[in-house]
Every structure is written in C-alpha cells, then in structure tokens.
Motif scaffolding. Structure first.
Motif, PDB file in Angstrom:
ATOM      1  N   MET A  89      -0.756   1.908   0.531  1.00  0.00           N
ATOM      2  CA  MET A  89      -2.123   2.150   0.113  1.00  0.00           C
ATOM      3  C   MET A  89      -2.482   3.604   0.411  1.00  0.00           C
ATOM      4  SD  MET A  89      -4.015  -1.426   1.043  1.00  0.00           S
ATOM      5  CE  MET A  89      -3.253  -2.989   0.617  1.00  0.00           C
ATOM      6  N   ASP A 115       0.783   0.598  -3.939  1.00  0.00           N
ATOM      7  CA  ASP A 115       0.160  -0.693  -4.210  1.00  0.00           C
ATOM      8  C   ASP A 115      -0.542  -0.651  -5.565  1.00  0.00           C
ATOM      9  OD1 ASP A 115      -1.299  -3.297  -3.144  1.00  0.00           O
ATOM     10  OD2 ASP A 115      -2.883  -1.932  -3.817  1.00  0.00           O
ATOM     11  N   ASN A 118      -3.982   0.580  -5.836  1.00  0.00           N
ATOM     12  CA  ASN A 118      -4.181   1.945  -5.346  1.00  0.00           C
ATOM     13  C   ASN A 118      -3.618   3.003  -6.288  1.00  0.00           C
ATOM     14  OD1 ASN A 118      -5.055   2.333  -2.110  1.00  0.00           O
ATOM     15  ND2 ASN A 118      -4.503   0.262  -2.738  1.00  0.00           N
TER      16      ASN A 118
END
Length: 450
Positions: A89, A115, A118
C-alpha cells in the motif's frame, strides 16, 4: 524537481525511523512511510522522481511476479528498487524508497508490487512507465466488492498516463474487455486449442464482460483463464505477444516450460506460478533483456517469503504457502496433490483486515478433492479462526479423529515437529503466515525479517 522543505523533512524523519526500526526492532515495512506521508502526503512524488517505475498488480501472484521481474531486470540494470516484504500500500511503497540511499545523477528503475486499491494513488505520484496486470478474482470482498469493481480501481491508475505501457494477462477476459488509451501487450498460454467448452458455473467471470452471455473456451488453464471466446458477440482472446508454448514438467517443487520456444525452469510448483514467470518474461523482453538472460534469471533459486518457502523444521521439510482466496487456494491444493509421497497438511486461518474479514471463501476450496486423493496423511488446523477451517475440513470428509486443532502457533509448531511425515505443507492466510514466521524466527528456524 528539487526537494521542498516539507518533502526534505518528511524524508529525513522517514529515513531516521527506518534506520531505528531496522537497527533495534528487527524491521518495519510500512511505519516509516506512514510517518513520512503524514508530514508530506506528496513525499512519494519527490522520492520517485528519478525512477522509471513498473507497477505490478492483480489479485494473485503479485509478490512472486515482482520478485521474478527484479531478477530478470538485474541482468540489465545494476540496481533495481523494490518492496520485497509485500507491503504494497502507499505507506509500504514510500518505505521502499526511504530505504534506498539518495540517488545521484541518472535514472534508476523500480519494480513495485501495488495493492489493487492503491494503484491510482501510487500512479498519481510516481507516473509509472509500465503496469503489469496478473489476474483478477474475488478476493477480500469486504474491501473490493466484485472483481469488476477491482478492475475499475486499477484502471483509475492505469489511464492517468496514456503513454504508460500495459503488460496484461491475455488469458483473463476482463483485461481485454475495455479499450484502453495505453499501448497494451498480452501474454498467455498457447496450448492445444481445438475444443469448445464452458467453465464450471461457479467460476469467477464466467460471463462475457461485453454482452454478459456465457463464455466458451477453446482451452482452459484454470479458473476463468484460457483461450476464451463468446459465440454471441464475437469477443475473444486478443493476439498474444508472449506465450507458453509447452509445459514439459510440473512437480510441487518445480516447473519446466517453454516461453516463445525458450526453455525455462523455476524452482517453484503450480500452473499459477508459470503465469507469474510468463509475466516476468514479457516485462524483461519489453525492457531489452534477451530470452536466454531471462531463462538464466529464472534458474536462480531464491524463494519469496511465504510463497512455497521451504523451512527445515528439525528433520521435517515444511513448505509454507500463502492462500487468500478460492482460486489461489484451489491451485495450491491441485499442486500439492501431485506429490508422490504422503504428506502432513495444515491450514492456519485468520480473519484480520489484511486477510479479509470474511472467511466464507474457504467453502469454495476443493478440499473434497484433497481428501479423495488420499495424499494427505494427517490434518492440522490452527490460527484465530481454527474452528471455521476445522468445520470445513470435517464437511470435506476428514474424519474427526484424524483432525488435530491447535489454536496456538507454538502448539502448531510442536505438533508439526512430531509429525510422522517428513514433508509438511502449511497453508496460511497473510497475518497467520507472518505470525508463524515470527515464531519460527524466534525458534531459530529462519532468519528474522524477510
């Protein structure tokens, strides 16, 4: 772009916290980045200004694909920045840059596992040169919702820069379902393709993403991946630039295959990991690495933590495998069922935020096939939700007297050490995997950290 006063302060404090955590507290993969971002929410933009960035994202395979890409690109680049802990992240990616010394002149290259949710905030600051898309399946539905929602989160980042290349899994129907402004290269499996059949009804993405009729396949690899076509609207798999032309051998510990007729070997099992290698091959070719050099990079045996990581537990060989959703779980179960000797089976289930708080996905796991194969000689369950996975295995047909429940990880380790089987497969969700590794580190079985 020079460092602003705010960015300089954020960088200095972030790097100091990184030094302290790794010097005295055995690590910290996200806190330094979290601290730096609180001081300057745009600090990543400054930290990454001298890097060409490759973003790797998707549901399954991000960590290993990232690791393989790093190995491949090191054939051409002296240094490759990455986030090897899997902290993917915004704060974890910021930490990865904080961990690097300040760059001098010239541009560096960074390969980052990101992610899915993200991708947009990371892309907004780093302006990636390439996006690598592995696959999209149902995963952590409390965070993402259905996988069309997940894809939109990825596209929100990809389409910010139409000049960035997209290197996508062509066998995943969703990745070619929408026209992108970016240049796109597809990879996939080009095996025997003369059939006409459908995926099982409960498969993710069983419908055509264009017209919502049922997809057909000339050939499938697993889940909804393969050489698909829609007989209703004509939607079909795009032309592949890089392809698996032959799978020559697969065991639980290794895979041999041909990519564009180049022989390749990786010391890790499973069809899904051949896809990861194929993605890395496609990235390598896009960045000027030769097929021979890529094959040499694959041959370097270095396991990624928690991804078929082999740990010596006394006289036992423990293989630790991360699982987090039905598709990945079923691929792991299929892989270990190819073992020639009986093994001890264990699964550790947690339901924290990083795992996904909904554990219903275990009911889509093909545990019945594992039981029917009779390859598992013993069964053990543990973790914070041991009762849930224990019930699932009982329903799958594991006799109650053959199922051992050990909520505490210390008890899990001691039970595994007493196992009658020399080969142990331990499947674990993300936080359970981290907790087990910490216990094994404290016991001296593995090194601390990652």
């Amino acid at each position: 772009m020079a460092f602003s006063a705010k960015a300089s302060l954020a960088t200095a404090i972030g790097r100091s916290s990184y030094w302290f955590l790794h010097t005295f507290l055995k690590g910290g993969s996200s806190l330094p980045g979290q601290i730096a971002n609180r001081i300057d929410p745009q600090v990543l933009r400054t930290l990454g200004q001298n890097y060409d960035v490759i973003v790797v994202t998707g549901t399954n395979g991000k960590t290993l694909t990232t690791s393989l890409i790093v190995k491949v690109l090191k054939k051409k680049y002296k240094e490759v920045l990455t986030n090897p802990t899997g902290s993917n992240m915004l704060q974890g990616i910021t930490t990865a840059f904080l961990a690097q010394p300040k760059r001098g002149h010239g541009r560096g290259i960074a390969v980052l596992e990101v992610d899915e949710a993200n991708v947009a905030p990371v892309a907004a600051q780093l302006k990636p040169k390439a996006f690598v898309l592995t696959n999209i399946f149902r995963d952590q539905m409390d965070r993402y919702g259905e996988f069309y929602t997940t894809y939109q989160k990825i596209l929100d980042g990809v389409t910010r820069d139409p000049e960035a290349m997209v290197i996508a899994n062509g066998d995943a129907p969703i990745f070619s379902s929408r026209k992108l402004p970016n240049p796109v290269t597809y990879y996939g499996f080009e095996l025997t393709a003369n059939g006409d059949h459908k995926a099982p009804p409960n498969t993710d993405g069983v419908l055509c993403p264009v017209c919502q009729h049922i997809l057909h396949y000339h050939a499938q690899t697993y889940a909804n991946l393969g050489n698909y076509f829609c007989p209703h609207c004509g939607f079909k798999r795009p032309a592949l630039t890089h392809q698996i032309t032959e799978v020559t051998q697969m065991t639980p510990q290794s895979s041999d295959f041909m990519i564009d007729d180049q022989p390749c070997h990786i010391d890790i099992g499973g069809m899904y990991n051949i896809y990861n290698a194929l993605a890395a091959f496609a990235v390598g070719r896009a960045f000027g690495v030769t097929p021979t050099e890529i094959s040499q990079a694959f041959a370097y045996d270095e396991k990624v933590f928690g991804r078929q990581e082999v740990i010596q537990l006394g006289k036992k060989k423990l293989t630790l495998i991360l699982v987090k959703n039905p598709v990945g779980l079923n691929q792991v179960l299929s892989m270990i069922e190819t073992a020639k000797q009986p093994f001890g089976f264990a699964m550790l289930l947690n339901a924290n935020y990083a795992d996904g708080i909904d554990t219903s996905w275990i009911w889509d796991g093909n545990f019945e096939e594992l039981v029917a194969s009779q390859k598992a000689a013993s069964y053990l369950v543990g973790g914070e939700r041991y009762k849930d996975i224990g019930l699932r295995l009982t329903v799958a047909g594991v006799p109650e007297k053959a199922l051992v429940s050990k909520p505490a990880l210390d008890d899990v380790i001691s039970t595994l050490k007493r196992s009658q089987q020399d080969q142990l497969y331990v499947l674990a969700t993300y936080t359970a995997m981290l907790q087990l590794r910490k216990k094994l580190s404290d016991g001296g079985y593995i090194k601390a950290g990652f």
